[in-house]
Structure formats: C-alpha cells, structure tokens
Write an enzyme that holds these catalytic residues in place. Structure first.
Site, short mmCIF file in Angstrom:
data_model
loop_
_atom_site.label_atom_id
_atom_site.label_comp_id
_atom_site.label_asym_id
_atom_site.label_seq_id
_atom_site.Cartn_x
_atom_site.Cartn_y
_atom_site.Cartn_z
N TYR A 196 -1.01 -0.46 4.50
CA TYR A 196 -0.84 -0.51 3.00
C TYR A 196 -1.86 -1.79 2.69
CZ TYR A 196 1.41 -0.95 -1.62
OH TYR A 196 1.68 -1.15 -2.82
N ASP B 95 -6.99 -7.55 5.89
CA ASP B 95 -5.57 -7.53 4.68
C ASP B 95 -4.67 -8.56 5.16
OD1 ASP B 95 -3.61 -7.70 2.70
OD2 ASP B 95 -3.84 -5.23 2.70
N LYS C 273 1.65 -12.95 -1.52
CA LYS C 273 2.82 -13.21 -0.74
C LYS C 273 3.22 -14.83 -0.73
CE LYS C 273 4.25 -8.72 0.17
NZ LYS C 273 3.10 -7.43 0.84
#
Ligand SMILES: *Cc1c(COP(=O)(O)O)cnc(C)c1O
Length: 434
Positions: free
Chosen positions: A146, A241, A274
């Site tokens: 994702y 990522d 995050k």
C-alpha cells in the site's frame, strides 16, 4: 460489556449519520473483524481509554507514529511551546531546515528532502517526480503493498504475468492506471520478465521494504538486490516506501538493514510518514540531489502545499526523532517486541494453533499460519474466522491489535514488560477458546 451499556454503540450510530461508515479512514470501521469500533477518549503511554473508560493496551499507536507512546512529556512540552509561537505561516521556518537536516543525517540516501502532510501525498509526489525525471510513464508496484490512495496506485493485480492491473476503486478511470504494472512481491522471475519486456519504459519501481500492509512480509534480499540492479540497468528509479518502516524498524530505516546485506545499497527516492510526525500530520519524500532538484521551484515537476512543513508538526516530529536517536533505543524496542511475539507464539503452540511470527524494531506481524507467508496470495490463506475470534477475545480483555489480519502491529517505548506479559496471558486464555 452488555450492548445497552456500551457507549461506543450509540456513538457509532451517531457517527454513521454524519460521516460515511462512521469513520474518517475505512479500517477503523471494523468491517474486517465485525463488531463496534472503540471510540478513543484519551491515551497515555502504551494505553488508551475508550468512551466506556475501558483501558486498552494499544498495539496500534495511530498505525505507527506513536513510537514513544502517547503523551511523552518532552514531546508535549515542545508542542505546547510551538503552539504559542503560531500555528502556520505559509513562509519558511528554521525548524523545517533542521528537520530536513536531521532526516538526511539519519537516512543519508535522502540528500534532499521535501516535507508534506501525509504519506499519500508524499508517495504521489515521489511518483510524479520519478516520471518527470525519467520522462517515462510506466510504474511497477507489488501486489499487497500500500502506498496511499493516489489514483494511479489504487490498482489490483490483473490475471497473468506482468499484465496491467485494473483499478481497485470506483472513480479511478482505467486510463489513469493503464501505466501501473502490478507484480507479485518477492517474485524475482516475474520482475525479470517484466524488465526484459518493457524495462526501458519503466519510470520507477515502488515497494515497501517490509510490507506492513500485508501484516509483515519482508522483501527477500535477492528480490531487493534484483530490483536495484534492474532499475539501474534500465534507467528507472527505485522508490522505497518507508512510511511505515521509517524510523520504526531501525534508526536508519529499513534501508539501513538491507544496506548491511547488499553492498552499497540505497534507493533513489524514499517516502516517509507516520513516525516523522510523531502523531502530527507530517510526511516527506527525498533522495538523490539531481532528482530532487527537478522539483518546483527549481525544476519542471510541480509540487506544493499550504500546510507543508507546518511549524507545530515539525516541532513534534523533530522532538520525536531526537528522542528515538538515543543509543540503544531501537535495539531495546526490538527485544521487547520479540518478547511479545515469542510469548504469543509459545501460547499458540501450547494450544495447538498454527502461528508464525516476525518482527523488527517496534513493528511486528503474526499469522495464524504454520509458515510465514512471502506473498499476498499466501497471506490471504489465513483463516479469517479464526483470526476474528482471536481478535475479539483479545479486545474484550483490553488488548487492542489491528482490526484486520493483513495489518501490522506496533510496540512503543512506553510498553513495559508487564504490559507484554499481561497481553501474553490474555492470549493464553483466548487461544484455549479457539
Ligand atoms: C500509511 C501508509 C501510507 C499512507 O500514508 P497516509 O499518511 O495514511 O496517507 C503509504 N505507504 C505506506 C507503506 C503506509 O504504511
């Protein structure tokens, strides 16, 4: 808690009247596990309390950002001071420069950094930059990874080898995903075939180095090495990522772990989110200078943001990075996460439940499968009904894991060995009921 005294129930009804599905991000709705989501009232350290004032040991930590636990006193003090200095200016600040320098110090492959407000935005911008830099359109992503909800990344695997995927969301025109190729994670042969067929048209390969969105699947060293070699041979970029893994699995992010196994390894671009915001809306992308200099205002690739580098978010992120840079922080976290995983595994073994585990730093995954999966296809072989029973058993006892079997878990520095023991003890009870 009986249904008539559970205050989450009327609140969920109220929420559903005004917010689609009652939530602002779908996984929060508990669709995968069934039941009523817990509405959080407040959180401190490794715990949160829901609207019934029930305490939970929190193994989500906002899906990763709260690596220090909730309400760390030094972070709070820093944020309070920042708030008094102004919420947002739309003009540069010293704090943004300091944060970008700190990121570069910890992740040397990020020679230049741009700050944005969400992982989605960072991933989408990195993709545009890769396309702008290479002058190519095709991108390769992997099934089960994702990268946020940018249109061109909402793609599911097509049938057959190296086919173009189809959109996994309504509202995404087929034209927008026609250049997105979806391959199987950890499948070196498929990767090689895709590059031999169309390698010179590929702008970039994007992947999660440890796929936390399949719970916890590591990219094999060989797979990582081949992506690096093939992208270099064909003039494509490799995008890491690390929105979930960044600063969570190691201080140098997952790339520092792979660099120990592959000589000279570094991605061209890295996407962060995050942890770097410490719970505030903050994300970043960065990489090689010559690529990053293609961004506006220097170059032709447009990218912007009203709240980018927000002064309160940068203060929070910077303090968080400072605190996790203390020597031994991640090795201690890794040990503690290991105790949780090994504890759960021992109880599952005792109860005769198939169980496999993996973890790195403060990120973990467990599967109700005898062997650790390496692809999305294998992850999905998990018995969903069994997982849901386990999930709700733990939830009732006050232990909050991800409400879906394909999501990772998170341990913070605030979790104590006593918290972990308590969770393992609860799991012992729950496994016996399965
Ligand atoms: C969470 C996540 C994103 C998206 O970040 P948001 O801040 O939710 O937009 C992208 N990539 C990975 C690997 C993630 O875990």
């Amino acid at each position: 808690m009986t249904p008539n005294t559970d205050l989450n129930l009327p609140l969920f009804e109220r929420a559903k009247g005004v917010i689609p599905g009652g939530v602002n991000s779908p996984v929060r709705a508990f669709n995968a596990v069934g039941g009523i989501p817990r509405f959080v009232k407040r959180a401190q350290g490794p715990y949160f309390w829901d609207t019934n004032d029930q305490q939970f040991v929190d193994y989500i930590g906002s899906w990763g950002p709260m690596i220090l636990g909730h309400g760390h006193p030094e972070v709070i003090e820093t944020v309070q001071a920042a708030v008094l200095g102004g919420f947002s200016f739309g003009a540069p600040t010293e704090r943004e420069v300091t944060l970008a320098e700190k990121i570069r110090e910890l992740v040397p492959s990020m020679e230049m950094v741009r700050l944005v407000s969400s992982g989605t935005e960072a991933g989408m911008s990195a993709l545009r930059l890769a396309r702008g830099y290479t002058g190519r359109n095709k991108i390769i992503k992997f099934n089960g990874c994702y990268h946020g909800h940018a249109d061109s990344l909402l793609v599911k695997a097509g049938s057959g080898l190296a086919t173009f995927g189809s959109s996994s969301s309504a509202g995404v025109p087929a034209d927008v995903v026609k250049d997105t190729i979806v391959l199987e994670y950890n499948d070196v042969a498929q990767l090689e075939e895709a590059f031999s067929k169309m390698g010179n048209e590929v702008a970039c390969v994007i992947l999660e180095p440890i796929a936390g969105n399949m719970n916890f699947v590591r990219a094999s060293v060989e797979f990582t090495r081949r992506i690096r070699e093939l992208t270099q041979e064909h003039g494509a970029l490799m995008i890491y990522d690390e929105v979930m893994t960044g600063f969570r699995v190691a201080l140098g992010c997952a790339q520092s772990i792979y660099a120990q196994k592959i000589e000279g390894f570094a991605p061209d671009l890295t996407v962060l989110g995050k942890v770097i915001g410490g719970g505030m809306p903050m994300a970043a992308f960065g990489g090689r200078k010559e690529i990053m200099q293609k961004l506006s205002p220097l170059g032709p690739v447009y990218q912007a943001g009203t709240l980018s580098g927000n002064p309160i978010a940068t203060a929070c992120g910077l303090k968080t990075l400072e605190l996790i840079s203390q020597p031994g922080f991640h090795s201690e976290l890794h040990l503690k996460t290991g105790h949780l995983m090994q504890g759960l595994k021992a109880e599952a073994d005792d109860a005769g439940i198939p169980f496999s585990i993996d973890w790195q730093g403060g990120l973990f995954g467990f599967y109700l499968l005898a062997d650790l999966p390496t692809t999305y296809h294998e992850v999905m072989k998990t018995d969903g009904a069994l997982f849901n029973k386990f999930y709700h058993g733990m939830l009732e006892r006050g232990h909050y894991f991800a409400p879906a079997l394909y999501e990772a878990g998170f341990v913070s520095a605030a979790h104590t060995e006593a918290d972990i023991d308590c969770t393992v003890e609860a799991a012992r009870e729950v496994f016996k009921t399965l």
